[in-house]
Design a protein around this motif. Sequence first.
Motif, PDB file in Angstrom:
ATOM      1  N   ASP A  59       0.780  -1.311  -0.146  1.00 24.30           N
ATOM      2  CA  ASP A  59      -0.112   0.167  -0.141  1.00 24.30           C
ATOM      3  C   ASP A  59       0.729   1.338   0.013  1.00 24.30           C
ATOM      4  O   ASP A  59       0.573   2.078  -0.602  1.00 24.30           O
ATOM      5  CB  ASP A  59      -0.966  -0.171   1.194  1.00 24.30           C
ATOM      6  N   ALA A  60       2.024   1.092   0.922  1.00 21.81           N
ATOM      7  CA  ALA A  60       2.926   2.436   0.775  1.00 21.81           C
ATOM      8  C   ALA A  60       3.767   2.288  -0.149  1.00 21.81           C
ATOM      9  O   ALA A  60       4.590   3.339  -0.476  1.00 21.81           O
ATOM     10  CB  ALA A  60       3.372   2.330   2.180  1.00 21.81           C
ATOM     11  N   GLY A  61       3.879   1.141  -0.789  1.00 18.89           N
ATOM     12  CA  GLY A  61       4.843   1.143  -1.902  1.00 18.89           C
ATOM     13  C   GLY A  61       6.410   0.971  -1.432  1.00 18.89           C
ATOM     14  O   GLY A  61       7.315   1.632  -2.046  1.00 18.89           O
ATOM     15  N   LEU A  62       6.531   0.210  -0.256  1.00 21.00           N
ATOM     16  CA  LEU A  62       7.849   0.401   0.160  1.00 21.00           C
ATOM     17  C   LEU A  62       8.330  -1.208   0.563  1.00 21.00           C
ATOM     18  O   LEU A  62       7.427  -1.937   0.896  1.00 21.00           O
ATOM     19  CB  LEU A  62       7.880   1.148   1.567  1.00 21.00           C
ATOM     20  N   VAL A  63       9.625  -1.321   0.444  1.00 23.76           N
ATOM     21  CA  VAL A  63      10.134  -2.614   0.776  1.00 23.76           C
ATOM     22  C   VAL A  63      11.339  -2.233   1.689  1.00 23.76           C
ATOM     23  O   VAL A  63      12.247  -1.532   1.406  1.00 23.76           O
ATOM     24  CB  VAL A  63      10.524  -3.600  -0.437  1.00 23.76           C
ATOM     25  N   VAL A  64      11.594  -3.243   2.867  1.00 15.53           N
ATOM     26  CA  VAL A  64      12.846  -3.295   3.671  1.00 15.53           C
ATOM     27  C   VAL A  64      13.625  -4.298   3.477  1.00 15.53           C
ATOM     28  O   VAL A  64      12.963  -5.630   3.597  1.00 15.53           O
ATOM     29  CB  VAL A  64      12.290  -3.048   5.214  1.00 15.53           C
TER      30      VAL A  64
END
Length: 399
Positions: free
Chosen positions: A56-61
């Motif tokens: 949803d936020a378009g982020l990957v850690v």
Amino acid sequence: MPSRTKIAISGVIGTLSLIGAAAVATAAVSVLVARKVLVPPSRREEDVVIRSVDLDAGLVVLDATADSRLPGEYSFWFSRESGHARFGEIVASTPTTVTRRILGVDSGDLAAARRGRLTGWFYLTPSDLGVPFDDVAIATPLGDAPAWLIPAADSSSTRWAIHVHGRAVRRPETLRAVPVFREAGFTSLVVSYRNDNEAPRSDDFRYALGDREWLDVDAAMHYAVSNGATQIVLVGWSMGGATVLQALTRSAVGDRVSGVVLESPVVDWIAALDFQVRLRRLPVFVRSFVIVLFKSRWGRIFTGLAEPLDIDRLDFVTRAKELDRPVLILHSDDDGFVPSTASRALAIARPDIVSYEAFEVAGHTKLWNYDRVRWEGAIRDWVAKLPDGTAQREGRQRA
């Protein structure tokens, strides 16, 4: 027999045993190194751990690694190559993690993935570039090899660029170069070659480091000429660099080549092997034995090669005087796989024809990803200075 003599003899025998054991160990390691270079890998290591995914936020850690910390935009393969995503800028980092933008997920369930690998690939097919293209077959000596034909915007153009990927990857690697060549009025032919899991396999299913792959590039050059190409630029990535240099100097239509672009290239396999041996902290003579395995007929017992490789013919630092076409080399000094030393040596040996664009930080075949504007600008400026292919050929014929 006196006890001292017995002790001396025992010492000699022990020393010879140690030397023999060391020699056997060195030979065994050399065989492993040789096969690592020559045998196409069945699977690539997924060496980057995924900590979390927020679609949803378009982020990957990700775990912090040398690759995950690189600025720029990259491909991310996961789920044993069945999943593919594209990651963008770094938005946060800690000593152990890196958070990046997710630019898109092309296939697979990224949220369920636990590991993957970052690569310089960014586009998967020419459709990602938003340009028209055709799937074509190149009639190589081993059979038809698939290629993408991406016409120039000007249908009357007779300038072609043939894009050749590197070792252990496939033709999408080279799509990053297509837009800048299309902008310059080139038709692009993006080719596959033997043993890359797209083109036909050779009987031995071994890489020849460019010493035989060039035949498939030669077939692509003939295809281009038969379809109207009067001027060809060969674009080689990594081992593709070694391959296009062989094609330039060995093809019957090599006179149609007006220039060569080399991205993170292997221009001297001995230098590349030296680097890999040092990187793995192996004895220096391992490299010498690996070369003997490549060059000797008996070496096929250990390497599986159908015929020996001509390593000397693959050294274009030594052969620099034989080159007579403009060459653009783009290489990062921290390549990490193929050292830039040989590329620099070639540029020093032939400053009259070699233009050298030195990068830092970017790594191996990730220069476009790291600094797209600079990379494309270097090619754009170099192409603009290329002489007309016909004039070049006439000049060489007069010489």
